[in-house]
Design a protein around this motif. Structure first.
Motif, short mmCIF file in Angstrom:
data_model
loop_
_atom_site.label_atom_id
_atom_site.label_comp_id
_atom_site.label_asym_id
_atom_site.label_seq_id
_atom_site.Cartn_x
_atom_site.Cartn_y
_atom_site.Cartn_z
N ASN A 1 4.50 -7.81 -1.14
CA ASN A 1 4.23 -7.61 0.44
C ASN A 1 5.58 -7.77 1.02
O ASN A 1 6.69 -8.21 0.42
CB ASN A 1 3.11 -8.12 0.83
N TYR B 1 8.45 -1.92 2.79
CA TYR B 1 7.13 -2.43 2.28
C TYR B 1 6.07 -2.44 3.34
O TYR B 1 4.80 -2.22 2.82
CB TYR B 1 7.46 -3.86 1.73
N GLU C 1 -0.67 2.19 0.98
CA GLU C 1 -0.87 2.28 -0.71
C GLU C 1 -0.06 3.42 -1.36
O GLU C 1 -0.65 4.08 -2.33
CB GLU C 1 -2.32 2.21 -1.04
N ARG D 1 2.36 -0.91 1.86
CA ARG D 1 1.12 -1.61 2.03
C ARG D 1 0.12 -0.87 2.81
O ARG D 1 -0.98 -0.96 2.45
CB ARG D 1 1.31 -2.81 2.68
#
Length: 263
Positions: A249, A184, A191, A188
């Protein structure tokens, strides 16, 4: 393959001075939180460096207030839902994302390194000899005096006469919490929430680079989990596709892992 320096930022390379991160610092901080920053026996320079490490680990803001990540990690650690190694895997993941020297080291291949061989490689990124000497000492000390080196297998420091050799082995046995957190963090940053694990591998911040581990080993961890709320894995003949929840997230998934006992 070693890191492509064009993809790594070396800003603030010398902000740790000559000090490495220490396990006892983090143990005290996890137990006492912000109180430890106000009341400890560290010298002035060590206090400054500790703040730098805690910021790069994602545990405090610039005003020295604890982050949400810090609160979640401390909670999980106090419950026993997060093992010591899981805490250090999270710290290591954040250090690699936020500090050029650790990201540089994560992208070095397995092998035996001396302080001079590290310096020789780093001279390709920066010509300030004193800065490079200091930061190399900080890196080696961090590997030597925290579980990152021996237990996470990112560089066990062994004395050889008057010198030290850093043996980078990699391939630690990771659990779902450690793996999904790293996935993750990567998602993030770039993207990318739907990508094959194999296509992720060349990126300097990929979980494979950070932990010096293979895509197959990571896929095995995901394949043994039933946490469908956190991700979906699709297996094909030659690749493993990972679909993550764009609405989450890394802190969200950490909370979910803690609440379910690690997924």
């Amino acid at each position: 393959m070693a890191a492509d320096s064009r993809n790594i930022s070396y800003a603030g390379l010398g902000r740790y001075s000559t000090f490495g991160l220490r396990e006892e610092w983090m143990t005290s901080f996890l137990s006492l939180g912000e109180d430890y920053l106000r009341n400890n026996t560290l010298g002035p320079r060590q206090k400054t460096v500790l703040n730098e490490y805690l910021r790069d680990a994602g545990f405090i803001e610039r005003n020295r207030k604890s982050t949400e990540l810090c609160d979640v990690v401390r909670f999980g650690y106090s419950l026993g839902s997060l093992s010591v190694l899981s805490v250090w895997a999270i710290i290591w993941t954040n250090l690699c994302h936020n500090s050029g020297i650790f990201l540089w080291w994560a992208n070095q291949p397995p092998g035996n390194y001396t302080r001079e061989s590290m310096l020789q490689e780093l001279r390709q990124t920066d010509k300030r000899e004193r800065t490079l000497t200091n930061i190399t000492n900080s890196l080696i000390s961090t590997l030597q005096y925290t579980p990152i080196g021996k237990d996470l297998r990112q560089g066990e420091v062994i004395k050889s006469g008057r010198s030290r050799i850093v043996q980078k082995i990699g391939h630690p046995k990771l659990n779902l919490v450690e793996v999904i957190y790293a996935f993750y963090m990567f998602a993030r940053k770039h993207e990318m929430f739907s990508i094959s694990i194999e296509d992720m591998e060349p990126y300097v911040e990929s979980p494979q680079k950070i932990f010096c581990i293979t895509s197959a080993e990571l896929a095995d961890v995901l394949g043994s989990s039933k946490s469908e709320k956190l991700f979906k894995v699709t297996w094909t003949n030659d690749k493993v596709y990972l679909d993550l929840d764009e609405g989450l997230n890394e802190v969200d998934v950490l909370k979910m892992c803690i609440s379910t006992g690690g997924g």
